[in-house]
Design a protein around this motif. Structure first.
Motif, mmCIF file in Angstrom:
data_model
loop_
_atom_site.group_PDB
_atom_site.id
_atom_site.type_symbol
_atom_site.label_atom_id
_atom_site.label_comp_id
_atom_site.label_asym_id
_atom_site.label_seq_id
_atom_site.Cartn_x
_atom_site.Cartn_y
_atom_site.Cartn_z
ATOM 1 N N GLN A 2 -25.383 10.535 35.702
ATOM 2 C CA GLN A 2 -26.009 9.771 36.789
ATOM 3 C C GLN A 2 -25.975 8.276 36.487
ATOM 4 O O GLN A 2 -25.723 7.466 37.379
ATOM 5 N N ILE B 267 -22.460 7.189 37.005
ATOM 6 C CA ILE B 267 -22.166 7.141 38.443
ATOM 7 C C ILE B 267 -22.816 5.921 39.077
ATOM 8 O O ILE B 267 -22.194 5.212 39.892
ATOM 9 N N ASN B 268 -24.082 5.654 38.701
ATOM 10 C CA ASN B 268 -24.778 4.476 39.246
ATOM 11 C C ASN B 268 -24.082 3.185 38.821
ATOM 12 O O ASN B 268 -23.963 2.256 39.630
ATOM 13 N N ARG C 141 -20.974 2.951 40.873
ATOM 14 C CA ARG C 141 -21.328 2.556 42.241
ATOM 15 C C ARG C 141 -21.633 1.063 42.319
ATOM 16 O O ARG C 141 -21.211 0.381 43.255
ATOM 17 N N GLN C 142 -22.442 0.622 41.302
ATOM 18 C CA GLN C 142 -22.792 -0.797 41.296
ATOM 19 C C GLN C 142 -21.544 -1.662 41.174
ATOM 20 O O GLN C 142 -21.398 -2.658 41.889
ATOM 21 N N VAL D 240 -18.454 -0.802 41.969
ATOM 22 C CA VAL D 240 -17.668 -0.686 43.204
ATOM 23 C C VAL D 240 -18.307 -1.530 44.299
ATOM 24 O O VAL D 240 -17.616 -2.255 45.041
ATOM 25 N N PHE D 241 -19.655 -1.443 44.410
ATOM 26 C CA PHE D 241 -20.351 -2.238 45.424
ATOM 27 C C PHE D 241 -20.158 -3.722 45.175
ATOM 28 O O PHE D 241 -19.897 -4.481 46.125
#
Length: 184
Positions: free
Chosen positions: A134, A137-138, A141-142, A144-145
């Motif tokens: 997790q 993944i976070n 995501r961060q 990628v964002f």
């Protein structure tokens, strides 16, 4: 004693006139003398010898009785010792059986405890793996964002010129003005 010896010597030297006297021929008188001595010994010594033999017999019988009593006591003690030995052997067997049972019980407790500990460690491992997944993944995501945002900002900045920029600001101010009127 000297008188007896003197009288015997007197009879030996007494001239024999066909009367009473001592025969000094040892070979002829030996059997008679031995018979007389044995007769006297048997007559007078029989009581003494009988008493000695009776005393000896009594001592032997007493010794046998004492030996029998000691033997009986020894047999009794031996039986008691055998009974104690049997009891101790039974207790030792019981301790051995209880000890083996206790060892098996402890072994099973240790196996169960180890199994539970391994299960808990497996759960902790899985939870840690999930947490790390997790987290990863976070972080992805961060990133990628952030990269998407930077890309969008870059695209906006490259596409926007001053005129388009002013029109966007004016349109947004107009939207805020309408929202303000609606809320009042």
């Amino acid at each position: 004693m000297k008188n007896v010896t003197d009288s015997c010597v007197f009879f030996v030297h007494w001239p024999s006139a066909g009367g009473f006297g001592f025969n000094t021929d040892i070979l002829a008188t030996n059997l008679i003398n031995l018979s007389v001595v044995f007769g006297v010994l048997i007559f007078f010594g029989k009581g003494v010898l009988s008493d000695l033999l009776d005393n000896r017999k009594q001592r032997i019988l007493n010794t046998i009785r004492n030996s029998e009593e000691l033997r009986g006591k020894a047999i009794e003690q031996l039986e008691k010792a055998r009974a104690r030995l049997k009891k101790v052997e039974m207790e030792a067997d019981q301790f051995r059986v209880n000890g083996y049972s206790e060892i098996e019980r402890e072994k099973m407790n240790l196996i169960n405890s180890t199994y539970k500990t391994l299960e808990q460690l497996e759960n902790y491992k899985n939870e840690t793996i999930n947490f790390e997944q997790q987290k990863a993944i976070n972080e992805v995501r961060q990133r990628v964002f952030q990269q998407a945002l930077q890309g969008a900002l870059g695209t906006l900045n490259s596409c926007l010129n001053k005129e388009l920029h002013l029109r966007t600001i004016n349109a947004n101010i107009g939207v805020f003005g309408l929202v303000d009127e609606i809320t009042n």
